[in-house]
Motif scaffolding. Structure first.
Motif, PDB file in Angstrom:
ATOM      1  N   ASP A 195     -54.478  87.512 -13.259  1.00 20.45           N
ATOM      2  CA  ASP A 195     -53.455  86.743 -12.558  1.00 20.45           C
ATOM      3  C   ASP A 195     -52.525  87.667 -11.780  1.00 20.45           C
ATOM      4  O   ASP A 195     -52.156  87.377 -10.631  1.00 20.45           O
ATOM      5  CB  ASP A 195     -52.642  85.911 -13.555  1.00 20.45           C
ATOM      6  N   THR A 196     -52.169  88.804 -12.385  1.00 19.39           N
ATOM      7  CA  THR A 196     -51.299  89.766 -11.706  1.00 19.39           C
ATOM      8  C   THR A 196     -51.979  90.347 -10.476  1.00 19.39           C
ATOM      9  O   THR A 196     -51.360  90.493  -9.419  1.00 19.39           O
ATOM     10  CB  THR A 196     -50.910  90.898 -12.670  1.00 19.39           C
ATOM     11  N   LEU A 197     -53.280  90.671 -10.584  1.00 19.29           N
ATOM     12  CA  LEU A 197     -54.017  91.202  -9.433  1.00 19.29           C
ATOM     13  C   LEU A 197     -54.086  90.166  -8.311  1.00 19.29           C
ATOM     14  O   LEU A 197     -53.926  90.508  -7.129  1.00 19.29           O
ATOM     15  CB  LEU A 197     -55.429  91.609  -9.855  1.00 19.29           C
ATOM     16  N   GLN A 201     -52.506  90.632  -4.602  1.00 14.19           N
ATOM     17  CA  GLN A 201     -53.323  90.499  -3.392  1.00 14.19           C
ATOM     18  C   GLN A 201     -52.716  89.488  -2.435  1.00 14.19           C
ATOM     19  O   GLN A 201     -52.664  89.713  -1.219  1.00 14.19           O
ATOM     20  CB  GLN A 201     -54.748  90.075  -3.771  1.00 14.19           C
ATOM     21  N   MET A 202     -52.246  88.364  -2.983  1.00  9.57           N
ATOM     22  CA  MET A 202     -51.622  87.341  -2.146  1.00  9.57           C
ATOM     23  C   MET A 202     -50.362  87.870  -1.475  1.00  9.57           C
ATOM     24  O   MET A 202     -50.120  87.619  -0.293  1.00  9.57           O
ATOM     25  CB  MET A 202     -51.298  86.107  -2.992  1.00  9.57           C
ATOM     26  N   ARG A 203     -49.556  88.633  -2.221  1.00  9.40           N
ATOM     27  CA  ARG A 203     -48.337  89.190  -1.639  1.00  9.40           C
ATOM     28  C   ARG A 203     -48.675  90.209  -0.559  1.00  9.40           C
ATOM     29  O   ARG A 203     -48.042  90.244   0.496  1.00  9.40           O
ATOM     30  CB  ARG A 203     -47.477  89.843  -2.727  1.00  9.40           C
ATOM     31  N   PHE A 204     -49.686  91.038  -0.818  1.00  8.94           N
ATOM     32  CA  PHE A 204     -50.110  92.046   0.157  1.00  8.94           C
ATOM     33  C   PHE A 204     -50.563  91.379   1.453  1.00  8.94           C
ATOM     34  O   PHE A 204     -50.162  91.784   2.552  1.00  8.94           O
ATOM     35  CB  PHE A 204     -51.240  92.888  -0.435  1.00  8.94           C
ATOM     36  N   GLU A 205     -51.402  90.345   1.349  1.00  5.98           N
ATOM     37  CA  GLU A 205     -51.899  89.658   2.542  1.00  5.98           C
ATOM     38  C   GLU A 205     -50.772  88.966   3.297  1.00  5.98           C
ATOM     39  O   GLU A 205     -50.747  88.967   4.537  1.00  5.98           O
ATOM     40  CB  GLU A 205     -52.973  88.653   2.140  1.00  5.98           C
TER      41      GLU A 205
END
Length: 215
Positions: A195-197, A201-205
């Motif tokens: 869930d953290t990964l 990833q969502m925040r990075f994108e």
């Protein structure tokens, strides 16, 4: 980071403009130069449109892109050495030359090189690079480098270098090791690592999309 020059042959057709803009956006993302995507795409559009309008539909041409010092260089090669780009005042009624006026407005410099068999219309855009093989010193990147330097200093050889600095040869493995340790930390504290990964990833994108939209 290695930013090798690249070039792409194309036919001067309106449909090619959008494709070349997408390719430029992709390469700038790979090169870490997303902050100048809009300016680079505009220059590609205008330089290619200039060939279509003033040299002719169907003209074989080439887009060449490289990093010169700390500038992004965009070149469009075409076989007509007579039809030279025209720069006009955009406030005039004439539409001719407005494309190059746009290039002139966003580029640091531009010009034309005449070769025996072709014309090269080029422009250069300033980047935030401090060196041709360096990276844009965004706050997020600088924070990551500071953490990796500390992390590498605590790792056994050969993942350490003089003064604890991370070299390009071991940087990726150091990042993987750091992420692995953080996953162990999450598991030890009863957190969902997957869930953290996903959230990371969502925040990075989202941050990458915001950077491109705000460029």
């Amino acid at each position: 980071m290695s930013r090798k020059p690249w070039e792409l042959a194309f036919t001067a057709e309106p449909v090619e403009v959008a494709a070349l803009r997408r390719i430029m956006r992709l390469h700038l993302g790979i090169w870490g130069l997303q902050d100048i995507t809009d300016e680079a795409q505009l220059c590609v559009s205008e330089l290619v449109s200039n060939v279509i309008t003033h040299v002719g539909l169907g003209t074989p041409a080439t887009l060449a892109v490289s990093v010169r010092g700390t500038h992004l260089r965009i070149e469009v090669h075409d076989p007509d050495t007579r039809a030279l780009p025209v720069l006009r005042d955009p406030s005039t009624d004439s539409s001719e030359g407005r494309g190059m006026a746009l290039v002139d407005a966003v580029a640091d410099r531009w010009g034309v090189l005449l070769r025996p068999d072709r014309k090269v219309t080029w422009c250069e855009l300033a980047t935030k690079l401090t060196a041709p093989d360096g990276h844009v010193e965004a706050p997020s990147v600088m924070r990551a480098e500071a953490l990796l330097s500390l992390y590498a200093a605590a790792m056994p050889m050969p993942c350490r270098t003089g003064a604890g600095r991370v070299t390009s040869a071991v940087a990726e493995e150091t990042v993987i090791a750091a992420i692995t340790d953080f996953l162990h930390w999450l598991q030890a504290h009863g957190r969902d690592a997957d869930d953290t990964l996903d959230r990371a990833q969502m925040r990075f994108e989202a941050e990458c999309d915001a950077l491109c939209e705000g460029a």
